[in-house]
Enzyme design. Structure first.
Site, PDB file in Angstrom:
ATOM      1  N   PHE A 127       0.834  -1.198   0.000  1.00 40.46           N
ATOM      2  CA  PHE A 127       0.000   0.000   0.000  1.00 40.46           C
ATOM      3  C   PHE A 127       0.869   1.248   0.000  1.00 40.46           C
ATOM      4  O   PHE A 127       1.867   1.319   0.728  1.00 40.46           O
ATOM      5  CB  PHE A 127      -0.856   0.075   1.277  1.00 40.46           C
ATOM      6  CG  PHE A 127      -1.803  -1.063   1.499  1.00 40.46           C
ATOM      7  CD1 PHE A 127      -3.104  -1.023   1.029  1.00 40.46           C
ATOM      8  CD2 PHE A 127      -1.407  -2.186   2.223  1.00 40.46           C
ATOM      9  CE1 PHE A 127      -3.991  -2.055   1.266  1.00 40.46           C
ATOM     10  CE2 PHE A 127      -2.279  -3.225   2.477  1.00 40.46           C
ATOM     11  CZ  PHE A 127      -3.583  -3.153   1.991  1.00 40.46           C
ATOM     12  N   ASP A 128       0.459   2.248  -0.767  1.00 40.27           N
ATOM     13  CA  ASP A 128       0.965   3.594  -0.559  1.00 40.27           C
ATOM     14  C   ASP A 128       0.352   4.127   0.736  1.00 40.27           C
ATOM     15  O   ASP A 128      -0.625   3.576   1.253  1.00 40.27           O
ATOM     16  CB  ASP A 128       0.570   4.462  -1.759  1.00 40.27           C
ATOM     17  CG  ASP A 128       1.077   5.886  -1.640  1.00 40.27           C
ATOM     18  OD1 ASP A 128       2.142   6.105  -1.039  1.00 40.27           O
ATOM     19  OD2 ASP A 128       0.388   6.791  -2.137  1.00 40.27           O
ATOM     20  N   GLY A 129       0.916   5.216   1.258  1.00 38.14           N
ATOM     21  CA  GLY A 129       0.424   5.767   2.516  1.00 38.14           C
ATOM     22  C   GLY A 129      -0.610   6.863   2.327  1.00 38.14           C
ATOM     23  O   GLY A 129      -1.824   6.623   2.438  1.00 38.14           O
TER      24      GLY A 129
END
Length: 301
Positions: free
Chosen positions: A162-164
């Site tokens: 996941f990106d943040g």
């Protein structure tokens, strides 16, 4: 017969093009020949479709089901017609995908059915449907059908990256970056390091994966990674936010703007979620990837 319920299950709603490789058939449909598309699917009814970009993710998640508990449910949610739906179900059976439910809307947007399905995740190749799902509060991503397929080096491990900001977390900090630049972003995050970030659109999915992991399954486990353009000192707020949520990620990569693709290639996720189109496009050269059309970056695009 007792009423069936999807309560307490991780429900993946997925379009047929995200689950299977229907790109050749889709080109016929996109040409405007809907009848020709239906005829082609009917001609190929007994020809199982090849795995699509999200196939590995779905198959591994379903492996968390066993005789003692059905923890994961996969439902096809598709703009396909019901005739084409027959091929989807047959392809699922041929590929050993446990698929019992499907909604086929023959061209209409299907995302409204996410609510009665209590979907945890929606994956589709249709950008409008994904945007509608996100606006309705569901974790959703547009699957890049040009992505490479997942590797099979970890058959007993679901790997998700996941990106943040604007994915796991809100885009609060991203808004500062877009408006005032990197230095202001770093100062903002340093001053708020102990203040947890609000949740982003994919926090519910991360929480559901955490519950699934803790439910226990001797054969399968989940490995998650946070892969973000953040760097020190802005890393601290991200870590503290996850601690506040009482949710662990197995790996965290603070890349300070380095391209994510090569790092993702080493992690070998079954799927990667990011809100920025350039990051997703680069990632898709290496891993299965999906675009999360959320946050300020997608308003500006």
């Amino acid at each position: 017969m007792a009423a069936m319920s999807l309560d307490d299950k991780l429900v993946v709603a997925i379009s047929s093009r995200a689950l299977f490789d229907f790109e050749e058939e889709n080109r016929v449909f996109e040409s405007g020949d809907a009848d020709g598309y239906m005829r082609l699917q009917l001609q190929r009814l007994d020809v199982p479709a090849a795995p699509g970009i999200a196939f590995s993710l779905v198959k591994k998640l379903l492996a968390f089901n066993d005789a003692s508990a059905q923890r994961v449910e996969v439902v096809v949610l598709s703009r396909n017609d019901p005739v084409s739906g027959m091929r989807v179900f047959r392809s699922a059976k041929a590929n050993d995908i446990q698929l019992q439910r499907g909604v086929f809307t023959q061209g209409r947007s299907p995302f409204g059915y996410l609510r009665p399905l209590k979907a945890t995740l929606f994956l589709s190749a249709n950008e409008d449907d994904v945007r509608g799902a996100l606006a309705a509060g569901f974790p959703a991503a547009r699957v890049l059908t040009e992505s490479v397929l997942a590797h099979d080096n970890y058959p007993n491990e679901v790997r998700i990256a996941f990106d943040g900001d604007a994915v796991l977390f809100s885009d609060e900090a991203e808004q500062v970056f877009q408006a005032r630049g990197l230095e202001a972003f770093q100062e903002h995050e340093l001053s708020k390091a102990t203040q947890p970030l609000p949740g982003g659109p994919f926090k519910p999915l991360l929480a559901a994966l955490h519950r699934l992991q803790n439910a226990g399954n001797a054969r399968m486990r989940i490995r998650t990674a946070l892969v973000t353009a953040r760097s020190a000192p802005a890393h601290e707020r991200a870590i503290r936010t996850l601690m506040d949520w009482k949710i662990d990620v197995d790996e965290a990569m603070f890349l300070g703007g380095l391209p994510k693709g090569e790092f993702l290639r080493e992690f070998e996720p079954d799927f990667f979620f990011d809100d920025q189109t350039r990051h997703v496009a680069h990632a898709a050269l290496h891993v299965p990837a999906g675009h999360v059309a959320a946050g300020i970056a997608n308003v500006l695009n």
